[in-house]
Design an enzyme around this catalytic site. Sequence first.
Site, PDB file in Angstrom:
ATOM      1  N   VAL A   1      27.921 -31.651  14.040  1.00  0.00           N
ATOM      2  CA  VAL A   1      28.314 -31.438  15.437  1.00  0.00           C
ATOM      3  C   VAL A   1      29.783 -31.819  15.597  1.00  0.00           C
ATOM      4  O   VAL A   1      30.229 -32.820  15.039  1.00  0.00           O
ATOM      5  CB  VAL A   1      27.428 -32.321  16.349  1.00  0.00           C
ATOM      6  CG1 VAL A   1      27.932 -32.310  17.781  1.00  0.00           C
ATOM      7  CG2 VAL A   1      25.987 -31.850  16.284  1.00  0.00           C
TER       8      VAL A   1
ATOM      9  N   HIS B   1      35.087 -23.225  23.726  1.00  0.00           N
ATOM     10  CA  HIS B   1      35.244 -22.193  22.701  1.00  0.00           C
ATOM     11  C   HIS B   1      35.870 -20.918  23.282  1.00  0.00           C
ATOM     12  O   HIS B   1      36.647 -20.252  22.628  1.00  0.00           O
ATOM     13  CB  HIS B   1      33.905 -21.887  22.039  1.00  0.00           C
ATOM     14  CG  HIS B   1      33.448 -22.988  21.130  1.00  0.00           C
ATOM     15  ND1 HIS B   1      34.273 -23.571  20.196  1.00  0.00           N
ATOM     16  CD2 HIS B   1      32.259 -23.635  21.009  1.00  0.00           C
ATOM     17  CE1 HIS B   1      33.608 -24.515  19.550  1.00  0.00           C
ATOM     18  NE2 HIS B   1      32.388 -24.587  20.023  1.00  0.00           N
TER      19      HIS B   1
ATOM     20  N   ALA C   1      27.384 -14.406  20.715  1.00  0.00           N
ATOM     21  CA  ALA C   1      26.919 -15.711  21.201  1.00  0.00           C
ATOM     22  C   ALA C   1      25.401 -15.714  21.305  1.00  0.00           C
ATOM     23  O   ALA C   1      24.816 -14.842  21.950  1.00  0.00           O
ATOM     24  CB  ALA C   1      27.542 -16.003  22.562  1.00  0.00           C
TER      25      ALA C   1
ATOM     26  N   GLY D   1      23.759 -18.633  22.178  1.00  0.00           N
ATOM     27  CA  GLY D   1      23.377 -19.733  23.071  1.00  0.00           C
ATOM     28  C   GLY D   1      23.099 -19.260  24.479  1.00  0.00           C
ATOM     29  O   GLY D   1      23.661 -18.272  24.946  1.00  0.00           O
TER      30      GLY D   1
ATOM     31  N   ASP E   1      27.605 -17.151  16.416  1.00  0.00           N
ATOM     32  CA  ASP E   1      27.651 -18.580  16.731  1.00  0.00           C
ATOM     33  C   ASP E   1      26.494 -18.916  17.667  1.00  0.00           C
ATOM     34  O   ASP E   1      26.492 -18.491  18.804  1.00  0.00           O
ATOM     35  CB  ASP E   1      29.014 -18.878  17.383  1.00  0.00           C
ATOM     36  CG  ASP E   1      29.337 -20.360  17.393  1.00  0.00           C
ATOM     37  OD1 ASP E   1      28.517 -21.154  16.902  1.00  0.00           O
ATOM     38  OD2 ASP E   1      30.404 -20.714  17.903  1.00  0.00           O
TER      39      ASP E   1
ATOM     40  N   GLY F   1      28.430 -27.213   9.171  1.00  0.00           N
ATOM     41  CA  GLY F   1      29.049 -28.510   9.379  1.00  0.00           C
ATOM     42  C   GLY F   1      28.281 -29.288  10.419  1.00  0.00           C
ATOM     43  O   GLY F   1      27.321 -28.776  11.000  1.00  0.00           O
TER      44      GLY F   1
END
Lengths: 141, 191
Positions: B13, B56, B40, B42, B92, B11
């Site tokens: 942002v 989150h 994670a 990131g 993610d 999807g």
Amino acid sequence: MHFVTGGAYNGKAKWVRNYYSEKAPVQWISAYQDEALPFDFDEDFVVLQGVEMWLRNDIQEQTAEAIRIKWQEIIKRWRIWEEEKKTRCCIIIGADITKGIVPIEACNRTWRDASGWFFQDIAAASSRVDIIWYGIAQQVK
Amino acid sequence: MAKAALYFITGGVRSGKSRFAEQTAQEWAIEQHATLHYLACGRVFDAEMAERVNRHQEDREKSPIPWKTWEFPTDIERIVDGINQDSVVLLDCLTTLVDNELFTQQKPLEAEFLEETFIKIMNGIEEIQRHAACLIIVSNEVIQEPIFHNEFLHTYAKMLGLLHQAIVERADAAYMVEWGIPVMKKGGTPI
């Protein structure tokens, strides 16, 4: 005419190859291979890949409106070629470049505008339209 | 050994894709009595990123089943030591993983390295699938704008596009989340 679109690198060509695998021989002409756009084709099934790149050749010198008119004529010629023989089918693959941020360079804005209109005109002239999303087709017409 | 179910969720942002992915994971975990693992990718290097991560995290804290968080910016298969056949893993997100794999080594983006990275990421996914009950991969929609004149964007979009294609092909279900609404692109019954 069959129009296949979707974002870049979404597997459009792979989908077309698969969908028409029974229909051989298929003449495949790709703008990505720097092939020139012919108007007379050797086989009954013709795939024109990367049509947005052929259109791009016009963006330096012409307005988006002028480009649209020029390519409407080209679409007509494809339709005429198709109608000469019942078995003929023109399959057009175009990468959608219309859904990003407004490009900084004027010529890229022209390209984007012209390709939006061009794709509308191809879709209108097509009996079938598919949007490919990572290899999955959604038939919208 | 059975392979984990694979879900692909993408999807724009702030489209609500992470929230949908978390809900999907929780529902799966409740039904199957599974544990929840958050993978994670990131790295937090500024306040904006911290804000996103916190948001989150707060969402996950409201979960009826606790989440275990793992931070692997690269080499995601390292998670397999901490999971088992009753684990639901939420990755993610794929785009950050691609960023990290491509840019932390400071290697030139040549064909061979890109190919290696593609295989490395797909192998990582497969390795997790072999050790878990369910793997949910979150990614971002690839840009749909004139990219052909920009070599870097071109390479990046190609890598991400090819990965998305490969994952969707293997996935049991694939969704594109539009403004909080999950649109099913592949799969039988909606979750």
